[in-house]
Design an enzyme around this catalytic site. Structure first.
Site, PDB file in Angstrom:
ATOM      1  CB  CYS A   1      46.369  47.828  49.799  1.00  0.00           C
ATOM      2  SG  CYS A   1      45.081  46.535  49.602  1.00  0.00           S
TER       3      CYS A   1
ATOM      4  CB  CYS B   1      43.754  43.617  43.314  1.00  0.00           C
ATOM      5  SG  CYS B   1      45.369  44.279  43.468  1.00  0.00           S
TER       6      CYS B   1
END
Length: 377
Positions: free
Chosen positions: A90, A229
């Site tokens: 991530c 993101c």
């Protein structure tokens, strides 16, 4: 609640990178045993602390997933999506974790390697500033195009060809003339062939605003539409470079509903991601009653943490999350729900980080759960 079974009080922090929000749980000796149901309760925007995911910080020597990287990194990022599923990598989360480790004094500023399920990632946290702002950078590695070459993504009654990009986690990148073409993104876009992504996929809808300027919306695997993101921004740049035949080193701007990220692509195609990473809340989580009986014994052994939450800003003491010198207002965040966990005695910082305003060319994302975008309190 019976007096002999008390919930485990665990220190936590909440932070965001371009409004992509996370709960950070420091767990050096890997004593927390969070189930998928626990993660879903904690990240719930209404009944929990609210976040897009959980970042559990564990010493590499205390988790089998990271022992092979222990010689190169002290900390492992155990990332969980909001639905409880584990994530390999991530980009925004690792930058928030790096910020937390530095701001609490657990690691010095500067280069900071962190182990992930996608391998070792090198972050860089600048010297702490008074307001705890400042961009954090992570080296994201080299994008990989595993194929197949013909992937179709369908949502809102429309279909597009997509590019399969692997950034340590899987992405389907779609280029469209207008970001509103993707609809409200309340449900996951359909992908064909489905077996191209046996463990699910994060889908990006991208508009090129210039040769090195992109805007995108993203539906994250295991979460839903999010404000930003990091791996998705890198995947979008990688697909854009491939689509336009760009080679060589270049800098890119990527605008998302939560702000702007900067991507540096090197001549060898490796990428670095830079953007804001801000800790906004600190406090204590009391884990669900279903965990309490097993956790009570572990809590007695957890000598590395006091009953007080870790606070930002004080000089580090070895092995101990430490306190703050100010720069925040007290916010006592109480409330136990039927699941039996509490957020209490936190410190709420007002800073928002750099470049978090939504650029005017990005649409309002009606599919976002409003509670996920707010702060506690």
């Amino acid at each position: 609640m019976t007096p002999d079974i008390q919930p485990l009080a665990a220190p936590f922090a909440k932070g965001h990178g371009c409004q992509n929000s996370f709960l950070v749980l420091p767990d050096p000796h890997s004593r927390l045993r969070l189930t998928a149901a626990d993660v879903r309760r904690l990240t719930d925007p209404h009944a929990g602390a609210g976040a897009d995911g959980i970042l559990r910080a564990v010493h590499c020597t205390h988790t089998p997933e990271a022992t092979a990287m222990a010689a190169d990194a002290e900390w492992f990022m155990d990332y969980r999506n909001a639905d409880g599923s584990p994530g390999q990598m991530c980009g925004n989360g690792i930058r928030v974790l790096a910020r937390y480790l530095v701001d609490t004094g657990l690691c010095p500023p500067g280069p900071l390697p962190i182990a992930t399920r996608a391998g070792l990632r090198h972050t860089h946290v600048p010297t702490r500033r008074h307001d705890f702002h400042g961009p954090v950078t992570v080296a994201m590695g080299t994008p990989y195009f595993p194929g197949p070459d013909r992937i179709i993504v369908t949502t809102a009654g429309r279909s597009w060809r997509a590019t399969h990009v692997d950034m340590g986690n899987p992405h389907a990148v779609v280029f469209t003339e207008n970001l509103t073409d993707a609809g409200d993104l309340r449900t996951a876009p359909a992908v064909d062939p489905a077996d191209a992504y046996p463990h699910g996929v994060t889908t990006e809808f991208v508009t090129a605003l210039g040769p090195r300027h992109l805007a995108l919306r993203v539906y994250e695997r295991g979460v839903g539409e999010t404000r930003a993101c990091g791996t998705g921004a890198c995947a979008a740049v990688a697909a854009h470079r491939r689509r336009t035949g760009q080679t060589g080193a270049a800098e890119y701007r990527v605008d998302l509903p939560g702000g702007r990220l900067a991507i540096s692509a090197a001549a060898d195609s490796t990428m670095a991601l830079t953007g804001p990473a801000v800790i906004t809340v600190q406090g204590t989580l009391r884990l669900p009653r279903s965990e309490a009986a097993a956790a009570a014994a572990r809590a007695c052994e957890a000598a590395e943490f006091s009953s007080e939450p870790p606070i930002l800003g004080s000089p580090a003491r070895a092995g101990t999350p430490t306190g703050t010198e100010g720069g925040g207002r007290e916010a006592h965040l109480h409330g136990i729900d039927e699941a039996g966990f509490e957020v209490a005695s936190g410190r709420h910082h007002d800073e928002r980080g750099d470049a978090t305003d939504c650029p005017p060319h990005l649409p309002a994302a009606s599919g976002l759960a409003s509670g996920r975008l707010g702060r506690l309190g």
